[in-house]
Design a protein around this motif. Structure first.
Motif, PDB file in Angstrom:
ATOM      1  N   PHE A   1      62.261   1.413  27.579  1.00  0.00           N
ATOM      2  CA  PHE A   1      62.621   0.572  28.717  1.00  0.00           C
ATOM      3  C   PHE A   1      63.936  -0.151  28.458  1.00  0.00           C
ATOM      4  O   PHE A   1      64.819  -0.217  29.332  1.00  0.00           O
ATOM      5  N   TYR A   2      64.065  -0.734  27.260  1.00  0.00           N
ATOM      6  CA  TYR A   2      65.293  -1.472  26.951  1.00  0.00           C
ATOM      7  C   TYR A   2      66.509  -0.541  26.921  1.00  0.00           C
ATOM      8  O   TYR A   2      67.619  -0.925  27.328  1.00  0.00           O
ATOM      9  N   PHE A   3      66.322   0.673  26.416  1.00  0.00           N
ATOM     10  CA  PHE A   3      67.437   1.623  26.403  1.00  0.00           C
ATOM     11  C   PHE A   3      67.921   1.895  27.827  1.00  0.00           C
ATOM     12  O   PHE A   3      69.128   1.878  28.108  1.00  0.00           O
ATOM     13  N   LEU A   4      66.979   2.120  28.739  1.00  0.00           N
ATOM     14  CA  LEU A   4      67.350   2.375  30.127  1.00  0.00           C
ATOM     15  C   LEU A   4      67.985   1.129  30.761  1.00  0.00           C
ATOM     16  O   LEU A   4      68.888   1.250  31.615  1.00  0.00           O
ATOM     17  N   MET A   5      67.495  -0.035  30.356  1.00  0.00           N
ATOM     18  CA  MET A   5      68.043  -1.274  30.904  1.00  0.00           C
ATOM     19  C   MET A   5      69.531  -1.406  30.588  1.00  0.00           C
ATOM     20  O   MET A   5      70.326  -1.838  31.442  1.00  0.00           O
ATOM     21  N   PHE A   6      69.920  -1.031  29.390  1.00  0.00           N
ATOM     22  CA  PHE A   6      71.331  -1.102  29.017  1.00  0.00           C
ATOM     23  C   PHE A   6      72.116   0.130  29.484  1.00  0.00           C
ATOM     24  O   PHE A   6      73.331   0.078  29.636  1.00  0.00           O
ATOM     25  N   TRP A   7      71.438   1.238  29.693  1.00  0.00           N
ATOM     26  CA  TRP A   7      72.117   2.503  30.008  1.00  0.00           C
ATOM     27  C   TRP A   7      72.435   2.620  31.499  1.00  0.00           C
ATOM     28  O   TRP A   7      73.494   3.116  31.877  1.00  0.00           O
ATOM     29  N   ILE A   8      71.509   2.138  32.359  1.00  0.00           N
ATOM     30  CA  ILE A   8      71.677   2.314  33.804  1.00  0.00           C
ATOM     31  C   ILE A   8      72.504   1.144  34.372  1.00  0.00           C
ATOM     32  O   ILE A   8      72.073  -0.017  34.318  1.00  0.00           O
ATOM     33  N   PRO A   9      73.677   1.428  34.927  1.00  0.00           N
ATOM     34  CA  PRO A   9      74.582   0.350  35.385  1.00  0.00           C
ATOM     35  C   PRO A   9      73.995  -0.546  36.466  1.00  0.00           C
ATOM     36  O   PRO A   9      74.348  -1.718  36.550  1.00  0.00           O
ATOM     37  N   VAL A  10      73.086  -0.019  37.310  1.00  0.00           N
ATOM     38  CA  VAL A  10      72.592  -0.807  38.418  1.00  0.00           C
ATOM     39  C   VAL A  10      71.873  -2.063  37.959  1.00  0.00           C
ATOM     40  O   VAL A  10      71.766  -3.052  38.702  1.00  0.00           O
ATOM     41  N   TRP A  11      71.361  -2.062  36.739  1.00  0.00           N
ATOM     42  CA  TRP A  11      70.643  -3.233  36.223  1.00  0.00           C
ATOM     43  C   TRP A  11      71.594  -4.280  35.635  1.00  0.00           C
ATOM     44  O   TRP A  11      71.182  -5.395  35.365  1.00  0.00           O
ATOM     45  N   HIS A  12      72.829  -3.890  35.410  1.00  0.00           N
ATOM     46  CA  HIS A  12      73.741  -4.785  34.692  1.00  0.00           C
ATOM     47  C   HIS A  12      74.043  -6.049  35.486  1.00  0.00           C
ATOM     48  O   HIS A  12      74.101  -7.144  34.917  1.00  0.00           O
ATOM     49  N   ASP A  13      74.243  -5.908  36.802  1.00  0.00           N
ATOM     50  CA  ASP A  13      74.580  -7.086  37.601  1.00  0.00           C
ATOM     51  C   ASP A  13      73.421  -8.078  37.650  1.00  0.00           C
ATOM     52  O   ASP A  13      73.605  -9.289  37.496  1.00  0.00           O
ATOM     53  N   ALA A  14      72.194  -7.561  37.859  1.00  0.00           N
ATOM     54  CA  ALA A  14      71.034  -8.456  37.971  1.00  0.00           C
ATOM     55  C   ALA A  14      70.783  -9.213  36.671  1.00  0.00           C
ATOM     56  O   ALA A  14      70.399 -10.386  36.687  1.00  0.00           O
ATOM     57  N   LEU A  15      71.047  -8.548  35.545  1.00  0.00           N
ATOM     58  CA  LEU A  15      70.750  -9.152  34.247  1.00  0.00           C
ATOM     59  C   LEU A  15      71.998  -9.710  33.561  1.00  0.00           C
ATOM     60  O   LEU A  15      71.912 -10.153  32.406  1.00  0.00           O
ATOM     61  N   ALA A  16      73.135  -9.679  34.245  1.00  0.00           N
ATOM     62  CA  ALA A  16      74.394 -10.208  33.690  1.00  0.00           C
ATOM     63  C   ALA A  16      74.743  -9.532  32.370  1.00  0.00           C
ATOM     64  O   ALA A  16      75.080 -10.193  31.378  1.00  0.00           O
ATOM     65  N   LEU A  17      74.678  -8.203  32.335  1.00  0.00           N
ATOM     66  CA  LEU A  17      74.996  -7.442  31.125  1.00  0.00           C
ATOM     67  C   LEU A  17      76.401  -6.853  31.247  1.00  0.00           C
ATOM     68  O   LEU A  17      76.825  -6.429  32.321  1.00  0.00           O
ATOM     69  N   ASP A  18      77.102  -6.822  30.109  1.00  0.00           N
ATOM     70  CA  ASP A  18      78.444  -6.241  30.070  1.00  0.00           C
ATOM     71  C   ASP A  18      78.520  -5.320  28.848  1.00  0.00           C
ATOM     72  O   ASP A  18      78.557  -5.787  27.709  1.00  0.00           O
ATOM     73  N   THR A  19      78.542  -4.015  29.092  1.00  0.00           N
ATOM     74  CA  THR A  19      78.546  -3.027  27.988  1.00  0.00           C
ATOM     75  C   THR A  19      79.908  -2.344  27.861  1.00  0.00           C
ATOM     76  O   THR A  19      80.009  -1.233  27.348  1.00  0.00           O
ATOM     77  N   THR A  20      80.960  -3.037  28.303  1.00  0.00           N
ATOM     78  CA  THR A  20      82.290  -2.402  28.305  1.00  0.00           C
ATOM     79  C   THR A  20      83.012  -2.501  26.977  1.00  0.00           C
ATOM     80  O   THR A  20      84.082  -1.911  26.822  1.00  0.00           O
ATOM     81  N   ASP A  21      82.497  -3.258  26.007  1.00  0.00           N
ATOM     82  CA  ASP A  21      83.166  -3.387  24.707  1.00  0.00           C
ATOM     83  C   ASP A  21      82.305  -2.709  23.636  1.00  0.00           C
ATOM     84  O   ASP A  21      81.375  -3.312  23.089  1.00  0.00           O
ATOM     85  N   PRO A  22      82.620  -1.425  23.283  1.00  0.00           N
ATOM     86  CA  PRO A  22      81.806  -0.694  22.305  1.00  0.00           C
ATOM     87  C   PRO A  22      81.750  -1.364  20.943  1.00  0.00           C
ATOM     88  O   PRO A  22      80.725  -1.290  20.250  1.00  0.00           O
ATOM     89  N   ALA A  23      82.824  -2.028  20.538  1.00  0.00           N
ATOM     90  CA  ALA A  23      82.848  -2.649  19.203  1.00  0.00           C
ATOM     91  C   ALA A  23      81.800  -3.757  19.110  1.00  0.00           C
ATOM     92  O   ALA A  23      81.066  -3.870  18.118  1.00  0.00           O
ATOM     93  N   LYS A  24      81.749  -4.584  20.152  1.00  0.00           N
ATOM     94  CA  LYS A  24      80.762  -5.662  20.138  1.00  0.00           C
ATOM     95  C   LYS A  24      79.337  -5.117  20.234  1.00  0.00           C
ATOM     96  O   LYS A  24      78.417  -5.630  19.593  1.00  0.00           O
TER      97      LYS A  24
END
Length: 800
Positions: A728-751
């Motif tokens: 579930f957590y993998f999909l939460m970070f993988w699927i972009p549609v969830w990013h806005d609702a959860l305030a996630l930003d996965t655009t910096d691979p180093a971090k």
């Protein structure tokens, strides 16, 4: 004793008159709280209050999505109300069946009535094993003796004559009689004590006390850490009050162990309901906890391993006159107004006589003296009882040979003294051996085998001949040692007695006081003792045992003092009872580790981040999702699963040795990730979101591995539970549609990589800690459970 017509009793009209006047034996409801009390107690809780205030703060920001944690208020309340109402209904229905039904004389006839239907001035008839349900005065007595030890502490039975008072809570040990009700309902002595017997209550529980102790520790931390969090979050520069409020709530919400108390209450309530389906009445809810801790089961033979009903197999004359023996037996049967099971078997075979001899004295049977008898008008006295108590060694030896085959043997004899003489019976003249066949319960063998397999020792403690008791246990296919005659036991309270009771498992010729002493000796050796029984001779031991289990058809006195009543009289129900206790307690301990781990890392993060002066990395919705899929849903499923392990003392220590290292590890991993990816000082909103996302990844990876260790030993469904959380957590970070609702930003691979590496290190630390703390506790850690899966586990956990 006078006849029922001579005794009189109330008329139907007098009963109606007293009922209308409220002079009736109405007691408080068995299941304690009313429906409204249950609703109020589950809605207006401290946890719900805290969550409601925090939701109000979130609502004021206008971002209701972040207030999803408030759904817990509704869920906690509904689940708690439904489960407790179901448990209340189960207890109410079973209590009606299991309660005492006294015999009253009305309109010159005997009638069985509910305990609550006794009215003032009712005439109540009692026989051995009956409990005195209201206060009154004896009207008629036929060698009546009453045990008042539960009220006064006086161990010896008290003879009662007409005019003597009797108190509710006492019980009849021998003879018969009648008393008139003088105080009913709340006015009766010990009435409130009796009413408390089946209340739905969670008090006086080691488990509950342990949880409350832990929550008290947590409460000491919540106030200062909460104040620090509020100050720091609202002191952040260039931050709106709405964002500060959300981050403050995001720090405070996971500190509240919102589901722990709920799941504990639910597990107890479900235990009551499951046992109720098996016709098992839990009269005191903490008894479920006692079930899980049982290490020794003391079982009375008669009524537990064998059926109550016996049949007369043969009469063996010893003086050559079989007809005289049968006539004497018929006269004894006719003279006995309250025959026990043995006398009932004799009566079924020889019948009563239509020419009864004049009875001048009687001696009712008691477990202490093990014989009964009568003296007749011609001066002859006849006794019937245990051969090894009454007769010389030669006759007793003959009886022992027969008893060694599992049969019950009584001796019919003449005696010179009157049976009511203090020296009775004195020397006797043996007339015949009366041989009774005992039928073993068809499920007794499997039940004994189950307990042996589960590491629970079974001790058969009986008042019968030791050889007969040994033969019965061997006939069940379970050899638990040679029988011991209790008359040869060392004195009570000695180490020698404790040694003998600990080493041997089958005892015969045990008196009621010895049963009590033997239970105490086992408890002194650190055992949690369950005592099963159905007769009045078992009451003292049932009362002193850690867990008293009575048969539903047993004496009312045994049902009154027992914590659990097997209403269907099936000894085979006991394995299910023990398995249910283990399931409840073992699972509560398991889920407590999860909830406290979350509380510790929430408090630790708030404290460390607050002292650093940094904004809280998480929003309420992020912590709500983590709480649901790492703690809430897994804990709910784990709380319902079978659990075969016997509960042990030390709940608080074992829980904290998992929760504290796990919580501190999550705190350290999340803090390091946050500082490495964010740094100190002011940062852009994008940098803040990227750092928060990396920190959330590290926290999730580490916290979910705590779930992976708590779920051990593994069955396939537990592995699936952990795998589902990670997926579930993998999909939460993988699927972009969830990013806005959860305030996630996965655009910096180093971090993100920093978070992943830190999470992997955290998982390794949690794993190492699990092995190290187990070694410190002296436990052998088990990763994999025996068996093929959940179905195997459930079958093994609940089947004898």
């Amino acid at each position: 004793m006078p006849t029922d017509h001579q005794l009189g009793g109330l008329t139907a009209a007098e009963v109606e008159e007293r009922t209308a006047a409220g002079q009736i034996n109405r007691l408080p409801a068995r299941s304690g709280r009313s429906t409204w009390d249950i609703v109020r107690a589950n809605v207006f809780t401290r946890v719900n209050g805290i969550l409601l205030v925090l939701f109000g703060i979130v609502a004021a920001t206008g971002n209701l999505t972040q207030g999803a944690f408030a759904l817990l208020i509704v869920a906690n309340s509904i689940i708690g109300i439904v489960q407790e109402l179901r448990a209340k209904r189960t207890l109410d229905n079973l209590a009606v069946i299991g309660e005492a039904h006294p015999t009253v004389v009305r309109d010159g006839e005997r009638r069985l009535v509910a305990r609550d239907d006794v009215v003032l001035d009712d005439l109540i008839v009692v026989v051995p094993g009956d409990q005195v349900v209201v206060d009154g005065a004896v009207v008629a007595a036929d060698y009546l003796e009453v045990d008042e030890s539960m009220l006064t502490g006086e161990a010896d039975p008290v003879p009662k004559e007409p005019g003597d008072p009797v108190l509710s809570g006492a019980f009849v040990v021998s003879g018969s009689g009648a008393y008139r009700a003088e105080k009913v309902g709340a006015d009766a002595y010990a009435a409130q004590l009796t009413a408390q017997a089946a209340k739905f209550t969670l008090v006086h529980s080691e488990l509950r006390q342990g949880i409350n102790q832990i929550l008290k520790y947590v409460s000491f931390l919540l106030v200062p850490v909460g104040l620090l969090t509020i100050v720091v979050q609202f002191s952040q520069p260039d931050t709106t009050w709405q964002e500060s409020a959300l981050r403050m709530v995001g720090a405070l919400v996971p500190m509240v162990p919102e589901g722990l108390v709920l799941l504990t209450s639910m597990a107890f309530a479900l235990g009551v309901i499951r046992l109720g389906r098996r016709r098992c009445l839990v009269q005191e809810l903490p008894a479920i906890e006692g079930l899980a801790r049982v290490s020794v089961v003391c079982a009375d033979k008669t009524g537990t391993l064998t059926q109550n009903a016996m049949t007369l197999a043969e009469i063996i004359p010893l003086d050559g006159d079989a007809d005289a023996a049968r006539e004497a037996l018929a006269q004894l049967v006719t003279a006995d107004p309250a025959p026990n099971a043995s006398m009932q078997a004799v009566a079924a075979a020889v019948g009563t006589t239509d020419r009864p001899w004049l009875v001048t004295a009687r001696a009712p049977f008691t477990s202490a003296k093990k014989w009964s008898g009568a003296t007749f008008g011609d001066g002859t006295s006849w006794v019937l009882g245990a051969p090894d108590v009454l007769a010389e060694p030669a006759v007793a030896g003959h009886a022992d040979v027969i008893a060694a085959s599992g049969r019950r043997v009584l001796l019919l004899a003449r005696c010179a003294a009157s049976v009511d003489d203090a020296a009775a019976p004195g020397p006797v003249s043996p007339v015949a051996l009366v041989v009774l066949d005992q039928l073993t319960r068809p499920d007794a063998a499997d039940t004994l085998a189950y307990f042996q397999d589960q590491g629970v020792r079974v001790k058969v403690i009986s008042g019968d001949n030791a050889a007969s008791v040994g033969a019965v246990t061997r006939s069940l296919g379970v050899d638990i040692g040679d029988p011991i005659d209790a008359r040869t036991l060392p004195a009570a309270g000695t180490e020698e007695l404790a040694d003998v009771v600990d080493r041997h498992d089958v005892f015969g010729r045990v008196t009621p006081e010895q049963k009590r002493t033997m239970v105490g000796a086992l408890q002194a050796r650190g055992n949690a003792v369950a005592m099963t029984g159905d007769g009045v001779n078992d009451v003292l031991a049932l009362k002193d045992a850690d867990l008293g289990v009575a048969m539903g058809s047993g004496a009312p006195a045994t049902r009154a003092v027992a914590q659990i009543v097997l209403l269907d009289d099936r000894f085979a129900t006991l394995p299910y009872v023990v398995a249910e206790g283990r399931r409840v307690i073992g699972n509560i301990e398991r889920v407590a580790k999860l909830f406290l781990t979350k509380t510790i890392y929430a408090v630790g993060l708030a404290l460390v981040i607050g002292l650093m002066g940094l904004p809280n990395p998480f929003l309420p919705l992020q912590m709500t999702v983590v709480g649901w899929f790492t703690i809430g849903i897994p804990a709910f499923l784990l709380s319902l699963a079978p659990n075969r392990e016997r509960a042990r003392p030390g709940f608080v220590r074992r829980t904290l040795t998992v929760a504290v290292p796990g919580g501190l590890t999550v705190t350290a991993v999340a803090t390091v990730t946050y500082v490495m990816t964010r740094g100190f000082g002011d940062v852009t909103d994008a940098a803040q979101h990227q750092a928060s996302t990396a920190t959330l990844i590290a926290l999730i990876m580490t916290a979910t591995w705590v779930l992976a260790t708590v779920a051990r030993p593994y069955y396939w469904w537990r592995i699936g539970l952990v795998a589902f959380a990670y997926a579930f957590y993998f999909l939460m970070f993988w699927i972009p549609v969830w990013h806005d609702a959860l305030a996630l930003d996965t655009t910096d691979p180093a971090k993100l990589m920093v978070g992943i590496v830190a999470g992997a290190v955290g998982m390794a630390v949690v794993e190492a800690t699990w092995w190290i703390t187990a070694a410190i506790r002296g436990e052998r850690p088990r990763v994999w459970a025996p068996g093929a899966g959940h179905l195997t586990q459930a079958r093994n956990a609940s089947s004898p």
